[in-house]
Scaffold this motif. Structure first.
Motif, PDB file in Angstrom:
ATOM      1  N   ALA A  85       0.813  -1.227   0.000  1.00  0.00           N
ATOM      2  CA  ALA A  85       0.000   0.000   0.000  1.00  0.00           C
ATOM      3  C   ALA A  85       0.850   1.283   0.000  1.00  0.00           C
ATOM      4  CB  ALA A  85      -0.921  -0.006   1.221  1.00  0.00           C
ATOM      5  N   PHE A  86       2.170   1.166   0.106  1.00  0.00           N
ATOM      6  CA  PHE A  86       3.034   2.362   0.150  1.00  0.00           C
ATOM      7  C   PHE A  86       2.878   3.200  -1.113  1.00  0.00           C
ATOM      8  CE2 PHE A  86       6.630   0.721   3.191  1.00  0.00           C
ATOM      9  CZ  PHE A  86       5.822   0.999   4.278  1.00  0.00           C
ATOM     10  N   LYS A  87       2.816   4.500  -0.929  1.00  0.00           N
ATOM     11  CA  LYS A  87       2.821   5.454  -2.057  1.00  0.00           C
ATOM     12  C   LYS A  87       3.949   6.454  -1.822  1.00  0.00           C
ATOM     13  CE  LYS A  87      -2.096   5.279  -3.264  1.00  0.00           C
ATOM     14  NZ  LYS A  87      -2.389   4.042  -2.536  1.00  0.00           N
ATOM     15  N   ALA A  88       4.397   7.101  -2.905  1.00  0.00           N
ATOM     16  CA  ALA A  88       5.467   8.105  -2.789  1.00  0.00           C
ATOM     17  C   ALA A  88       4.842   9.437  -2.390  1.00  0.00           C
ATOM     18  CB  ALA A  88       6.218   8.220  -4.114  1.00  0.00           C
ATOM     19  N   ASN A  89       4.353   9.482  -1.159  1.00  0.00           N
ATOM     20  CA  ASN A  89       3.549  10.649  -0.760  1.00  0.00           C
ATOM     21  C   ASN A  89       4.021  11.281   0.553  1.00  0.00           C
ATOM     22  OD1 ASN A  89       2.854   8.570   0.934  1.00  0.00           O
ATOM     23  ND2 ASN A  89       0.644   8.733   0.628  1.00  0.00           N
ATOM     24  N   LEU A  90       5.321  11.125   0.859  1.00  0.00           N
ATOM     25  CA  LEU A  90       5.807  11.693   2.122  1.00  0.00           C
ATOM     26  C   LEU A  90       6.682  12.931   1.922  1.00  0.00           C
ATOM     27  CD1 LEU A  90       6.542   8.519   4.317  1.00  0.00           C
ATOM     28  CD2 LEU A  90       4.506   9.961   4.274  1.00  0.00           C
ATOM     29  N   GLY A  91       6.572  13.574   0.765  1.00  0.00           N
ATOM     30  CA  GLY A  91       7.230  14.880   0.571  1.00  0.00           C
ATOM     31  C   GLY A  91       8.697  14.782   0.191  1.00  0.00           C
ATOM     32  N   GLY A  92       9.522  15.657   0.790  1.00  0.00           N
ATOM     33  CA  GLY A  92      10.956  15.745   0.452  1.00  0.00           C
ATOM     34  C   GLY A  92      11.750  14.556   0.961  1.00  0.00           C
ATOM     35  N   THR A  93      13.081  14.623   0.773  1.00  0.00           N
ATOM     36  CA  THR A  93      13.926  13.474   1.117  1.00  0.00           C
ATOM     37  C   THR A  93      14.828  13.820   2.294  1.00  0.00           C
ATOM     38  OG1 THR A  93      13.984  13.018  -1.259  1.00  0.00           O
ATOM     39  CG2 THR A  93      15.433  11.700   0.126  1.00  0.00           C
ATOM     40  N   ASN A  94      14.377  13.508   3.504  1.00  0.00           N
ATOM     41  CA  ASN A  94      15.192  13.758   4.694  1.00  0.00           C
ATOM     42  C   ASN A  94      15.713  12.421   5.234  1.00  0.00           C
ATOM     43  OD1 ASN A  94      16.357  14.467   7.089  1.00  0.00           O
ATOM     44  ND2 ASN A  94      14.574  15.504   7.945  1.00  0.00           N
ATOM     45  N   ILE A  95      16.861  11.991   4.707  1.00  0.00           N
ATOM     46  CA  ILE A  95      17.418  10.686   5.079  1.00  0.00           C
ATOM     47  C   ILE A  95      17.972  10.692   6.509  1.00  0.00           C
ATOM     48  CG2 ILE A  95      19.288   9.044   4.547  1.00  0.00           C
ATOM     49  CD1 ILE A  95      18.822   9.561   1.612  1.00  0.00           C
ATOM     50  N   LEU A  96      18.424  11.855   6.964  1.00  0.00           N
ATOM     51  CA  LEU A  96      19.006  11.920   8.305  1.00  0.00           C
ATOM     52  C   LEU A  96      17.997  11.523   9.385  1.00  0.00           C
ATOM     53  CD1 LEU A  96      21.242  15.118   8.210  1.00  0.00           C
ATOM     54  CD2 LEU A  96      21.994  12.768   8.540  1.00  0.00           C
ATOM     55  N   GLN A  97      16.732  11.876   9.178  1.00  0.00           N
ATOM     56  CA  GLN A  97      15.708  11.624  10.209  1.00  0.00           C
ATOM     57  C   GLN A  97      15.549  10.130  10.533  1.00  0.00           C
ATOM     58  OE1 GLN A  97      11.902  13.373   9.291  1.00  0.00           O
ATOM     59  NE2 GLN A  97      11.107  13.115  11.349  1.00  0.00           N
ATOM     60  N   PRO A  98      15.309   9.259   9.534  1.00  0.00           N
ATOM     61  CA  PRO A  98      15.184   7.837   9.873  1.00  0.00           C
ATOM     62  C   PRO A  98      16.497   7.221  10.348  1.00  0.00           C
ATOM     63  CG  PRO A  98      15.095   8.135   7.497  1.00  0.00           C
ATOM     64  CD  PRO A  98      15.013   9.496   8.098  1.00  0.00           C
ATOM     65  N   LEU A  99      17.631   7.668   9.790  1.00  0.00           N
ATOM     66  CA  LEU A  99      18.921   7.145  10.255  1.00  0.00           C
ATOM     67  C   LEU A  99      19.117   7.474  11.733  1.00  0.00           C
ATOM     68  CD1 LEU A  99      21.337   7.968   7.275  1.00  0.00           C
ATOM     69  CD2 LEU A  99      20.570   5.707   8.014  1.00  0.00           C
ATOM     70  N   ASN A 100      18.807   8.719  12.097  1.00  0.00           N
ATOM     71  CA  ASN A 100      18.943   9.137  13.489  1.00  0.00           C
ATOM     72  C   ASN A 100      17.973   8.368  14.391  1.00  0.00           C
ATOM     73  OD1 ASN A 100      19.945  10.944  15.628  1.00  0.00           O
ATOM     74  ND2 ASN A 100      17.857  11.718  15.600  1.00  0.00           N
ATOM     75  N   MET A 101      16.765   8.099  13.881  1.00  0.00           N
ATOM     76  CA  MET A 101      15.761   7.362  14.649  1.00  0.00           C
ATOM     77  C   MET A 101      16.317   5.997  15.075  1.00  0.00           C
ATOM     78  SD  MET A 101      11.892   6.423  13.395  1.00  0.00           S
ATOM     79  CE  MET A 101      11.164   8.044  13.499  1.00  0.00           C
ATOM     80  N   VAL A 102      17.091   5.373  14.184  1.00  0.00           N
ATOM     81  CA  VAL A 102      17.663   4.059  14.492  1.00  0.00           C
ATOM     82  C   VAL A 102      18.967   4.192  15.284  1.00  0.00           C
ATOM     83  CG1 VAL A 102      18.551   1.904  13.525  1.00  0.00           C
ATOM     84  CG2 VAL A 102      16.645   3.072  12.407  1.00  0.00           C
TER      85      VAL A 102
END
Length: 206
Positions: A85-102
Motif C-alpha cells: 500500500a506504500f505510495k510516494a507521498n511523504l514529501g521531500g527526502t530527509n534521510i538523516l531523520q530515519p537514520l537518526n531514529m535508528v
C-alpha cells in the motif's frame, strides 16, 4: 519467489535488520515499484527469528512497528500488506531523520543491528549524511540499494562505505533478483568484531 542464500557453514544468523525505504516524491512511479518489489523479496528471504522493522520516510518518518519484531509467517504477511500500500507521498527526502531514529538507540547485544537503505539518493546534503553515518554508526552496519538510472552513486556508495556495509544499484525496469541476493548475502554474513590492543592504542575493526 524466494532467494536462496549460500551459507557455507550453515551457521544460524541472528540479527536485527531495519529497512529504511524512501517514499519521497521523486520515488513516484517505476522507482517505488522497483523498491517495493526489492523489499518484498528481501523480506521473503529472511531467516525465521530475525528481528526486523520497516521505516519509510520523506520529510517525515513512519515506523511500521513500534519496535523491531520477530520474523515469521504472521509478521511477514502483516509487513508485506503494508508495503503493497506504500505510495510516494511523504514529501521531500530527509534521510538523516530515519537514520537518526535508528542510530540514536542502543542495539540489543544479542541481535547485531543492520540497516538496509532503499533510495534514489536524490538529496542536497550528501556530505552531511555521510559524515553523520561515519560518526554515528559505530555498532550498526549500513547497506544501500540505489534505485533508478539517476540514483546517486555518491550517496549510496558513500553511506555504505561509512557504515561498513555494501551498496548495489538497481535500474528501474531491470530484474532485481541478482542485486537483492547480493545485498542479502552480505547482510546475513555473521558479523565479526575484533578488538586490537597495542600499548595505549586501541582500535575496533569490523
Amino acid at each position: 519467489p524466494m532467494l536462496e542464500v549460500d551459507d557455507e557453514e550453515d551457521e544460524e544468523v541472528v540479527t536485527e535488520i531495519v529497512f529504511i525505504l524512501d517514499r519521497s516524491g521523486s520515488m513516484a512511479g517505476g522507482r517505488l515499484r522497483q523498491t517495493k518489489n526489492s523489499l518484498q523479496l528481501l523480506l521473503r528471504s529472511l531467516p525465521e527469528g530475525t528481528l526486523f522493522n520497516v521505516i519509510s520516510f520523506g520529510d517525515r518518518c513512519e515506523k511500521m512497528f513500534p519496535k523491531s519484531v520477530e520474523y515469521g509467517e504472521q509478521t511477514f504477511k502483516q509487513a508485506s500488506g503494508k508495503i503493497d500500500a506504500f505510495k510516494a507521498n511523504l514529501g521531500g527526502t530527509n534521510i538523516l531523520q530515519p537514520l537518526n531514529m535508528v542510530l540514536s538507540t542502543e542495539p540489543d547485544e544479542k541481535f547485531p543491528r543492520q540497516i538496509v537503505l532503499l533510495t534514489d539518493g536524490e538529496v542536497k546534503n550528501t556530505e552531511e549524511i555521510i559524515r553523520y553515518v561515519k560518526k554515528s554508526a559505530k555498532d550498526t552496519r549500513i547497506f544501500t540499494l540505489g534505485v533508478g538510472m539517476d540514483a546517486s552513486k555518491e550517496l549510496c556508495k558513500g553511506v555504505a562505505k561509512a557504515g561498513k556495509g555494501h551498496s548495489v544499484m538497481v535500474e528501474s525496469g531491470t530484474r532485481i533478483e541478482t542485486q537483492v541476493a547480493e545485498i542479502l548475502q552480505r547482510v546475513l554474513k555473521p558479523i565479526l568484531t575484533l578488538q586490537v590492543e597495542w600499548g595505549e592504542l586501541s582500535k575496533d575493526i569490523m
